[in-house]
Design a protein around this motif. Structure first.
Motif, mmCIF file in Angstrom:
data_model
loop_
_atom_site.group_PDB
_atom_site.id
_atom_site.type_symbol
_atom_site.label_atom_id
_atom_site.label_comp_id
_atom_site.label_asym_id
_atom_site.label_seq_id
_atom_site.Cartn_x
_atom_site.Cartn_y
_atom_site.Cartn_z
ATOM 1 N N THR A 92 0.823 -1.214 0.000
ATOM 2 C CA THR A 92 0.000 0.000 0.000
ATOM 3 C C THR A 92 0.855 1.263 0.000
ATOM 4 N N ALA A 93 2.074 1.160 0.510
ATOM 5 C CA ALA A 93 2.944 2.338 0.542
ATOM 6 C C ALA A 93 3.571 2.630 -0.817
ATOM 7 N N GLU A 94 3.609 1.624 -1.681
ATOM 8 C CA GLU A 94 4.301 1.770 -2.959
ATOM 9 C C GLU A 94 3.386 1.673 -4.175
ATOM 10 N N HIS A 95 2.162 1.227 -3.982
ATOM 11 C CA HIS A 95 1.271 0.987 -5.118
ATOM 12 C C HIS A 95 -0.115 1.552 -4.836
ATOM 13 N N ARG A 96 -0.896 1.682 -5.899
ATOM 14 C CA ARG A 96 -2.255 2.214 -5.791
ATOM 15 C C ARG A 96 -3.224 1.085 -5.423
ATOM 16 N N VAL A 97 -3.011 0.550 -4.225
ATOM 17 C CA VAL A 97 -3.854 -0.532 -3.723
ATOM 18 C C VAL A 97 -4.255 -0.213 -2.286
ATOM 19 N N ARG A 98 -5.280 -0.886 -1.807
ATOM 20 C CA ARG A 98 -5.681 -0.766 -0.410
ATOM 21 C C ARG A 98 -6.086 -2.141 0.103
ATOM 22 N N LEU A 99 -6.152 -2.254 1.428
ATOM 23 C CA LEU A 99 -6.389 -3.544 2.077
ATOM 24 C C LEU A 99 -7.803 -3.631 2.618
ATOM 25 N N LEU A 100 -8.323 -4.860 2.650
ATOM 26 C CA LEU A 100 -9.655 -5.142 3.177
ATOM 27 C C LEU A 100 -9.573 -6.267 4.199
ATOM 28 N N GLU A 101 -10.311 -6.127 5.287
ATOM 29 C CA GLU A 101 -10.453 -7.244 6.204
ATOM 30 C C GLU A 101 -11.360 -8.289 5.549
ATOM 31 N N LEU A 102 -11.020 -9.549 5.735
ATOM 32 C CA LEU A 102 -11.743 -10.627 5.061
ATOM 33 C C LEU A 102 -12.783 -11.260 5.978
ATOM 34 N N PRO A 103 -13.860 -11.801 5.404
ATOM 35 C CA PRO A 103 -14.940 -12.370 6.223
ATOM 36 C C PRO A 103 -14.721 -13.815 6.633
ATOM 37 N N MET A 104 -13.643 -14.446 6.159
ATOM 38 C CA MET A 104 -13.436 -15.861 6.470
ATOM 39 C C MET A 104 -12.172 -16.061 7.287
ATOM 40 N N GLU A 105 -12.148 -17.165 8.024
ATOM 41 C CA GLU A 105 -10.958 -17.526 8.788
ATOM 42 C C GLU A 105 -9.925 -18.137 7.835
ATOM 43 N N ILE A 106 -8.688 -17.646 7.920
ATOM 44 C CA ILE A 106 -7.601 -18.171 7.097
ATOM 45 C C ILE A 106 -6.461 -18.579 8.016
ATOM 46 N N GLU A 107 -6.001 -19.795 7.844
ATOM 47 C CA GLU A 107 -4.900 -20.285 8.671
ATOM 48 C C GLU A 107 -3.678 -19.385 8.514
ATOM 49 N N PRO A 108 -3.159 -18.823 9.602
ATOM 50 C CA PRO A 108 -2.013 -17.905 9.482
ATOM 51 C C PRO A 108 -0.743 -18.618 9.066
ATOM 52 N N ALA A 109 0.151 -17.850 8.485
ATOM 53 C CA ALA A 109 1.463 -18.374 8.107
ATOM 54 C C ALA A 109 2.398 -18.287 9.300
#
Length: 302
Positions: A253-270
């Motif tokens: 997000t600091a380098e590109h024209r993108v933004r982040l969204l919180e997701l509605p599903m549980e995802i196993e963390p890395a």
């Protein structure tokens, strides 16, 4: 003081106990497998016990071996600390180079942190970075081709030492001006109506794929790529949706024209970890490297 021969026997025992493998112990000590087998024979004679029994999952220590491990391991650490004192690594004055293996994510989000800290911590240290090959990284470490690597899949190999760094969750990433997905969150119905881009392969990030599959969204994937670092270029000028680790998402997000969204599903963390040689076969410089990376990177994913 133990004689050198006896110290090697203790090191052989400790590594056999930790790796449960003659092959891994031989690689760590840079000797042949018959040498380790001969050392194990001497240990068995000395302690009048089998010490290790073979099984389908490697060597299984006997009761005697379990009782011997802690005192012998502690003695080995003390002796090696005393010996290495004469050959200690001083990061303030040392001039040396380390070779690391990192994924494209590691180069984007972790390498800048390490490079920012090096001038003050170890001004004479340089780094060489090679692409992470998860399949062969353990062998590369055993052969001495690299000093450490960082990976997200928790590797179960007993041939290497794992030092956990952080657990990292995932977020959605879309173009800054995406016409439909607005705000800070996206619901499942909205995601089901969008076209997705995904990263599949041996990178260790299987959580997003499993989440897409669990919610019947795999058929919404219209593009698969092999590297996370390509995602912002593909997302910023399109209406595609991607799932990325939270830390690298902030970098994007600091380098590109993108933004982040919180997701509605549980995802196993890395689970991100440093992998290195076992402590008993690390040089003082390699041990410093592991401690340096842990000090600078631990907890970053929070």
């Amino acid at each position: 003081m133990m004689r050198e021969f006896d110290l090697n026997l203790v090191r052989t025992f400790v590594l056999l106990y930790e790796t449960r493998s003659v092959t891994a112990t031989a690689e760590s000590m840079h000797v042949t497998q018959p040498t380790i087998s001969y050392g194990l024979l001497k240990l068995r004679r000395r302690f009048s016990d089998e010490l290790f029994r073979r099984s389908g999952n490697g060597l299984v220590p006997t009761t005697t071996a379990r009782e011997l491990y802690r005192p012998l391991q502690s003695a080995l650490v003390e002796i090696e600390s005393a010996v290495s004192g004469a050959h200690s690594f001083d990061p303030a004055s040392a001039r040396t180079s380390f070779t690391l293996c990192l994924s494209d994510l590691g180069e984007v989000s972790l390498l800048p942190v390490l490079m920012a800290a090096l001038p003050s911590r170890a001004p004479g240290v340089t780094l060489t970075v090679r692409p992470l090959d998860v399949v062969n990284a353990v062998d590369q470490l055993g052969r001495g081709e690299i000093d450490a690597f960082i990976a997200s899949p928790p590797l179960s190999s007993q041939r290497v030492r794992r030092v956990p760094l952080f657990s990292e969750g995932y977020v959605g990433m879309v173009a800054a001006d995406h016409p439909r997905l607005r705000g800070k969150r996206a619901d499942l119905a909205a995601l089901a109506g969008e076209r997705h881009i995904a990263v599949f392969g041996p990178a260790g990030h299987e959580g997003p794929r499993r989440a897409l599959e669990a919610h019947g969204l795999l058929d919404r994937v219209v593009l698969e790529v092999t590297r996370f670092s390509t995602l912002p270029y593909l997302v910023q000028d399109s209406e595609l949706v991607a799932m990325v680790p939270r830390l690298v998402g902030r970098v994007f997000t600091a380098e590109h024209r993108v933004r982040l969204l919180e997701l509605p599903m549980e995802i196993e963390p890395a689970q991100v970890s440093v992998y290195a040689r076992h402590r008993h076969t690390c040089t003082p410089a390699q041990q410093w490297l592991v401690e340096f990376m842990h000090a600078e990177l631990a907890g970053l994913g929070q």
